[in-house]
Design a protein around this motif. Structure first.
Motif, short mmCIF file in Angstrom:
data_model
loop_
_atom_site.label_atom_id
_atom_site.label_comp_id
_atom_site.label_asym_id
_atom_site.label_seq_id
_atom_site.Cartn_x
_atom_site.Cartn_y
_atom_site.Cartn_z
N TYR A 112 0.97 -1.20 -0.10
CA TYR A 112 -0.22 -0.21 0.02
C TYR A 112 0.93 1.25 0.09
O TYR A 112 1.82 1.43 0.89
N ASP A 148 0.50 5.48 -0.01
CA ASP A 148 -0.37 6.69 0.09
C ASP A 148 0.41 7.77 -0.41
O ASP A 148 1.32 8.41 0.27
N GLU A 149 0.12 8.33 -1.56
CA GLU A 149 0.59 9.58 -2.10
C GLU A 149 2.49 9.40 -2.15
O GLU A 149 2.98 10.40 -1.34
N THR A 156 -2.55 5.31 -3.72
CA THR A 156 -3.52 6.63 -3.74
C THR A 156 -2.71 7.73 -4.17
O THR A 156 -1.72 8.18 -3.93
N THR A 157 -3.54 8.62 -5.07
CA THR A 157 -2.47 9.57 -5.58
C THR A 157 -3.76 10.60 -5.94
O THR A 157 -4.92 10.26 -6.30
N HIS A 158 -3.22 11.95 -6.05
CA HIS A 158 -4.14 12.96 -6.66
C HIS A 158 -3.65 13.33 -8.18
O HIS A 158 -4.20 14.02 -8.73
N ALA A 177 -0.88 8.30 -11.58
CA ALA A 177 -1.75 7.16 -11.87
C ALA A 177 -1.79 6.43 -13.17
O ALA A 177 -1.68 5.15 -13.24
N SER A 201 -0.33 2.31 -13.21
CA SER A 201 -1.25 1.61 -12.86
C SER A 201 -1.82 0.92 -14.13
O SER A 201 -1.99 1.28 -15.08
#
Length: 66
Positions: free
Chosen positions: A5, A7-8, A37-39, A44, A48
């Motif tokens: 996992y 996160d950012e 997880t990303t903004h 992404a 991904s």
């Protein structure tokens, strides 16, 4: 581990470090699931196979990359 996992992971790093970090992530995906997880849509798209968009705690859509 079979599941990782992140996160950012590239938040707050410069562009050169970000690209290097992405290469490390790409080269270590084999045999494991990486949940990221990303903004950043660039991040992404780059990392991904599958992208899910969430807003206000609800899944808005899922796309499978090619």
């Amino acid at each position: 581990p079979r599941i990782v996992y992140l996160d950012e992971p590239s938040t707050g790093v410069d562009a050169a470090t970000r690209r290097h970090l992405w290469q490390i992530i790409r080269s270590n995906r084999r045999g494991r699931a990486v949940v990221l997880t990303t903004h950043s849509m660039d991040e992404a798209d780059e990392l991904s196979d599958r992208i899910a968009i969430m807003a206000r705690g609800r899944l808005k859509g899922e796309w499978v990359g090619g």
